[in-house]
Design a protein around this motif. Structure first.
Motif: not given
Length: 327
Positions: A147-169
């Motif tokens: 049910a989750t759109p791919n683009f929405l999941l991509a945005i969520v993972l980008m936010y998680f990787a940037t804020i919580h992992m300090g990774q460039s996305v």
């Protein structure tokens, strides 16, 4: 088996010719051509291209020829390894296609491995432990994943990787490794970036295959041959892995025929959101600008992947499923 493979390979030749004809018809369907699109873009900026210039461009690129002449010139070049010339990029199409298709195919294969490595064990566990807490969790994951759109999941993972992992996305490499030669450091940088598109592209397929694997295995577990093997004292784990799983795994193998072209064409939105150097965005731009040779090359290669994937899935099914035999 050898005769079957030879027959299928030979039958791919007329299929590819039919795909090439359909591909060329599709890219010729929109009104106008690349030159008219170029003139329209110039008019939007307040510039006007003279008719003589437009005629010169059409003659240079062979756009003024008949559709039949353009097709045979295009397919004749492909037979010789020449996919034509990109009007917009002013480069040979083969250079653009191989660069993007290599990365796209790599991401697609990694996504396929992710889908199989997650969906197979989870589906087996869900079927063997029917109506358990784990089964309900897997079911919930399946519904959410589909049910989750791919683009929405991509945005969520980008936010998680940037804020919580300090990774460039964004992209598949850090800026310093984009044009660098392959090395262990560049490989590690690639792996640190590729997990996001792999998870995004693979989530929906994983969720669907979990449900398929669970349903198929539940059907097999209740059949007489399973009960007979259990009555002979075959250990439960060995019994499940050796007999019903080998039959229920067929949907996984059959997905090879469509998953690669689906991932290549379906990663367009994800590639745009994540700024990936893959085939989707370039194909979209080629279709918008009516860059016919570039768009045709991508569409033709996608069709070829369908044929190759279907052949591979048939061969793997014959190897894994003892019920399938070829004369």
């Amino acid at each position: 088996m050898a005769r079957f493979i030879l027959f299928r390979v030979l039958s791919m030749i007329p299929a590819l010719l039919a795909i090439s004809v359909l591909t060329f018809i599709v890219i010729q369907l929109p009104p106008g051509d690349f030159v008219s699109t170029l003139a329209a873009q110039a008019a939007e900026t307040g510039n006007t291209m003279e008719q003589a210039t437009l005629d010169t461009l059409r003659e240079r690129y062979g756009i003024g020829d008949s559709v039949v002449e353009q097709y045979f010139r295009w397919i004749g070049g492909i037979v010789q390894g020449d996919f034509g010339y990109s009007f917009e990029w002013n480069q040979p199409v083969s250079q653009l296609v191989w660069e993007r298709m290599a990365m796209t195919s790599l991401v697609a294969v990694l996504t396929l491995l992710f889908v199989w490595s997650v969906a197979l064990p989870v589906g087996v566990y869900s079927a063997v432990n029917k109506y358990s807490i784990g089964d309900y969790v897997a079911t919930l994951f399946g519904f959410i994943g589909m049910a989750t759109p791919n683009f929405l999941l991509a945005i969520v993972l980008m936010y998680f990787a940037t804020i919580h992992m300090g990774q460039s996305v964004g992209g598949l490499f850090s800026p310093e490794y984009v044009d660098a030669p392959w090395s262990f450091a560049r490989l590690w940088d690639f792996l640190s970036h590729v997990w996001i598109p792999v998870i995004v592209l693979g989530t929906a397929g994983t969720a669907a295959l979990i449900r398929v694997m669970r349903a198929n295995l539940l059907d097999e577990l209740g059949k007489p041959y399973v009960e007979a093997a259990r009555a002979r004292g075959v250990p439960e784990r060995k019994l499940i892995a050796k007999y019903p799983v080998r039959v229920a795994i067929n949907p996984f193998i059959s997905t090879v025929g469509w998953v690669l072209p689906t991932l290549i064409s379906g990663e367009l939105i994800v590639s745009t959101v994540l700024n990936l150097p893959t085939a989707g965005p370039l194909l979209l731009q080629a279709l918008k600008s009516q860059d016919m040779y570039l768009a045709g090359a991508f569409l033709l290669m996608t069709g070829a992947l369908v044929l190759i994937g279907t052949l591979l899935s048939d061969i793997l099914l014959a190897v894994i499923d003892p019920r399938i035999q070829f004369a």
